[in-house]
Scaffold this motif. Sequence first.
Motif, PDB file in Angstrom:
ATOM      1  N   LEU B 390     -28.908  14.833  37.282  1.00 25.54           N
ATOM      2  CA  LEU B 390     -28.265  13.656  37.857  1.00 25.54           C
ATOM      3  C   LEU B 390     -28.366  13.702  39.369  1.00 25.54           C
ATOM      4  O   LEU B 390     -28.001  14.699  39.972  1.00 25.54           O
ATOM      5  CB  LEU B 390     -26.782  13.643  37.493  1.00 25.54           C
ATOM      6  N   PHE B 396     -32.188  16.745  40.014  1.00 18.86           N
ATOM      7  CA  PHE B 396     -32.855  15.461  39.774  1.00 18.86           C
ATOM      8  C   PHE B 396     -34.295  15.493  40.249  1.00 18.86           C
ATOM      9  O   PHE B 396     -35.188  14.918  39.613  1.00 18.86           O
ATOM     10  CB  PHE B 396     -32.072  14.372  40.501  1.00 18.86           C
ATOM     11  N   VAL B 416     -41.141   7.651  29.634  1.00 13.62           N
ATOM     12  CA  VAL B 416     -40.005   6.842  29.174  1.00 13.62           C
ATOM     13  C   VAL B 416     -39.156   7.645  28.205  1.00 13.62           C
ATOM     14  O   VAL B 416     -37.922   7.723  28.343  1.00 13.62           O
ATOM     15  CB  VAL B 416     -40.521   5.549  28.506  1.00 13.62           C
ATOM     16  N   ILE B 419     -37.256  10.396  29.965  1.00 15.19           N
ATOM     17  CA  ILE B 419     -36.107   9.922  30.744  1.00 15.19           C
ATOM     18  C   ILE B 419     -34.958   9.544  29.820  1.00 15.19           C
ATOM     19  O   ILE B 419     -33.792   9.812  30.112  1.00 15.19           O
ATOM     20  CB  ILE B 419     -36.539   8.765  31.653  1.00 15.19           C
ATOM     21  N   THR B 422     -33.048  12.522  29.038  1.00 22.10           N
ATOM     22  CA  THR B 422     -32.064  13.005  30.018  1.00 22.10           C
ATOM     23  C   THR B 422     -30.705  12.360  29.778  1.00 22.10           C
ATOM     24  O   THR B 422     -29.675  12.983  30.023  1.00 22.10           O
ATOM     25  CB  THR B 422     -32.485  12.705  31.467  1.00 22.10           C
ATOM     26  N   VAL B 423     -30.704  11.096  29.310  1.00 22.78           N
ATOM     27  CA  VAL B 423     -29.408  10.457  29.043  1.00 22.78           C
ATOM     28  C   VAL B 423     -28.729  11.133  27.864  1.00 22.78           C
ATOM     29  O   VAL B 423     -27.536  11.430  27.899  1.00 22.78           O
ATOM     30  CB  VAL B 423     -29.596   8.964  28.749  1.00 22.78           C
ATOM     31  N   GLY B 426     -27.520  14.317  28.944  1.00 24.63           N
ATOM     32  CA  GLY B 426     -26.430  14.189  29.907  1.00 24.63           C
ATOM     33  C   GLY B 426     -25.076  14.352  29.259  1.00 24.63           C
ATOM     34  O   GLY B 426     -24.143  14.882  29.856  1.00 24.63           O
ATOM     35  N   TYR B 427     -24.989  13.954  27.984  1.00 26.34           N
ATOM     36  CA  TYR B 427     -23.697  13.949  27.318  1.00 26.34           C
ATOM     37  C   TYR B 427     -23.075  15.339  27.261  1.00 26.34           C
ATOM     38  O   TYR B 427     -21.911  15.526  27.577  1.00 26.34           O
ATOM     39  CB  TYR B 427     -23.851  13.369  25.919  1.00 26.34           C
TER      40      TYR B 427
END
Lengths: 505, 487
Positions: B390, B396, B416, B419, B422-423, B426-427
């Motif tokens: 992040l 990042f 794509v 990326i 990464t979300v 992220g959790y």
Amino acid sequence: MSGVPVLSFLIAIPLLAGMAALFVGAHAARWVALVATLVDLALGILLWRAYVPGGPQWQFVEHVAIGGPLGWSLGIDGIALMLIMLSVFLMPICIGASWRAIETRVPEYMAAFLLMEALMLGVFAAQDLLLFYIFFEGGLIPMYLIIGIWGGPERIKASYKFFLYTLAGSVLMLIAMLVMIGQTGTTSIPVLMVANFTPSLQAWLWLAFFASFAVKLPMWPVHTWLPDAHVQAPTAGSVILAGVLLKLGGYGFIRFSLPMFPEASAQFLPLVFTLSGIAVVYTSLVALVQRDMKKLVAYSSVAHMAFVTFGLFAFNRQGIEGAMLVMLSHGLVSGALFLCVGVIYDRLHTREIARYGGLSNNMPGYALLFMLFTMASVGLPGTSGFVGEFLSLTGTYRASSWGAVVATTGIILGAAYMLYLYWRIAFGTSMHADAAAMPDLDAREWWLLAPIAAVVLWMGVYPESFLHPMRDDVGRLLTRIERAAPPGDARLSTGAPAPALKAQH
Amino acid sequence: MFWAPLLPEFVVGTGAIVLMLVAAFVRRSGAITSGGAVAVLCAATVMLIGAPQTTGPLFGGLLAEDGFAAFGKLLIFLGAAVAIVGAHGWFAEMAGGDGRASGNVAEHGAEYPVLILFSAVGMAVMVSATSLITLYVGLELQSLAAYVLASYRLTDARSAEAGLKYFVLGSLASGILLYGISLLYGFTGTTDFSGIAAAFTREGPHSLGLLFGLVFLLAGIAFKISAVPFHMWTPDVYEGAPTPVTAFFASAPKVAAVLLATRICFGALGPAIDAWRQIVTVVALGSIFLGAIAAFGQMNIKRLLAYSSINNVGFALIGIAAGGREGASAVLFYMAVYSVMTLGAFLCILRLRDADGQPVEDLAAFSGLSQSQPGLAAALAFFMFSLAGLPPLFGFWPKLQVFIAAVHSGLIALAVLGIIGTVVGGYYYLRVVKILYFDAPTATLRHVKAPLEGALILLAALFVSPLGYLLIGPIGRLTGNAASSLF
């Protein structure tokens, strides 16, 4: 002020103060934060005075290469200037609003807020695509902490929802940015703003940026994180969320989507207008039935932001200037409304509308200011809300008369839910003894609300102060996008007035 | 002196042997060997910086002491040194109370730093190998030391289990690798990277025998970098091994294996890029998503970081899939930042002790750490946000580098999906921060005094903070030069 890196100072002051706040006690941290935000406000006013409307498009430009494709490139135009002013104006008020409401872990709280401010100012000032992204995304972390640590009972869920929604939107934008860098070989936003991408590529890039900004703004149907985040966040968190963070979406549209992808913007205009139309009607109706004050104001934010998208995608001067004014006005008014909610929440610790009533009896000062902000939210002439909404609706009408018809219902519904709210809270007699015994605003609360009220009236009576710095930039945007402007369905023409038959010369 | 380019390896190897003798003849020599090992590694690092870099192959094409190898060794030696420093304090603490003062380091045998030194020599050979033989020798030297390290705590059944599991699965992987090597040798008649590349050019990338060799070779390496689908050992070994050993596994050996994979893909298999790119792509995406999703429910911080390391290797592999100088440079950048982040996170965890002085691994026990030890919690939160990639944290930037490289190579779909990964990932990083900051304190954690580790954590935290962006220029030059030497 040429040569002084004033934008860097603007960003550095809250950053350094935030770090300093971590190492001092609770009370000192409050003062550090207040002084830093006030200094930033003063610096902002200097910036506004030194800004030359009609001068070069980008002013106060700074550039230092950092390494790789990344550069510390800052610079502002009139549009960014106005949003920077909004941020620096609201920040001291946020600190003031948290003065007593936040009792635990004060140094961390103040540090998070100051970091937030630095990152927001960075977003508006960044002229490097990657720098913009870093600031844009960076804002998630302090807000996540603010909601999660100092929020209400459902804070954890709200903070996750806020974070993951916005992150998911933003990463699509990152992909689009990488493609743009690959295509043009530059990360400079001013260069990219005049770069021409092929229409087919534009469509994809536009959609990727749209995903990010639509979540941030927020637009229906990706607005669902907003009511949760607003309700759970502490008062000042809501103020900054509604006041500035939502504006990042609108700023994104005006800085990226429109000038960089004009053809795609025209192509997706029906999509934007449809979503905005649904947002206006649907969220207004939802706001009408809320029992929680903060939720009501949150839903009204979504409805107001739809005016922004209507205006921006109208492809004409009235629409874009109106959208900017709606953003500024909404930043002030919804911020003030959240403060008003916070004022009575601090006294009674409930946000349930039914627990209040008849506050005009025991809190006349509060009722007066609350009424002003209610009227501004409704869009009463003489307040800031009117100017923005009127311009934005005019612009919308020129682009699409059906769009304007739907959008205008928002004014009526807005009046309905706001007046209904005000009526239930301020008028009648109080059903509850504790609500009837609440004292009126104290000096601190006056200091928080009165400056906002003054600016709301100023913007309502003499909006030229705020339109003037942006005029040339809106003009540049229009010359950039006019090649793609869709023909409006409004058949406005000056016509040929019949000659006055008996005119005597 | 023909061996001058190998001076750092000689220093570390000789140091390891001398320290082993010290350990054998001096009682309670833990502190001496630890200090000695760190000194040896630091000396080797200094020599790396001063050493003239030869570009050509050495010893008849067995090794290349080029910029790429030098960069790899820099990371490996420093990572190993930090792992020794962290381990010394940890074992001393385990020995009961303030072990350092009393000199009671019963559990911390003096062999621990020696094993790490041997492993470091192996890794140094791995990153400079330009022949399948040296590659295998280096890999085995590293692995054998690592098997022993995993089972280092005699009294802990989990540690023994981890060592056994690692050994069995690691040997299997070595077997697969050897099989691949033998196929490649059989079909090309050489073990030399440049010779194999020439054979690929000659035979075309679709020669069946070569393809088989390539697949087996990559499968063996995928095990060593714990990439999906050869990742299964990672969570168990990471959890079972003593925490300082886990910290070591997650940093230096990982760097060495990823760099080895980079050199093989770009060097030996360079002409067959179309053949291995699909494999690397699938492995990368599998690692990213499995690493992200499987970590959701983990309540043990070591298992969580194991999945995190699987996830991160996936991102590094995107850089390999991108290919070219830019891709190689991105991989190096990624591994440099990754080792700092992961070592930093482990150093924080090494300092967490419950009231009895036992190490804390359960995430629930971390709750409210931000109130009892704000500095440590802030550092850990920094590393978590940074591992999640992040902005504005520095983690990042390497992720962005690999994505830029992928987009430039036209692998937009891979970028794509990466990326999006990464979300998803992220959790669970957010969950750690949530436990640190949002939850009310439950257990009382003891405050561990460890000034040296504290300083290292501070350095690492500063590195991953936005200040790290100032280093983009210098690190970028280093990785760019290192990557150039591959082509």
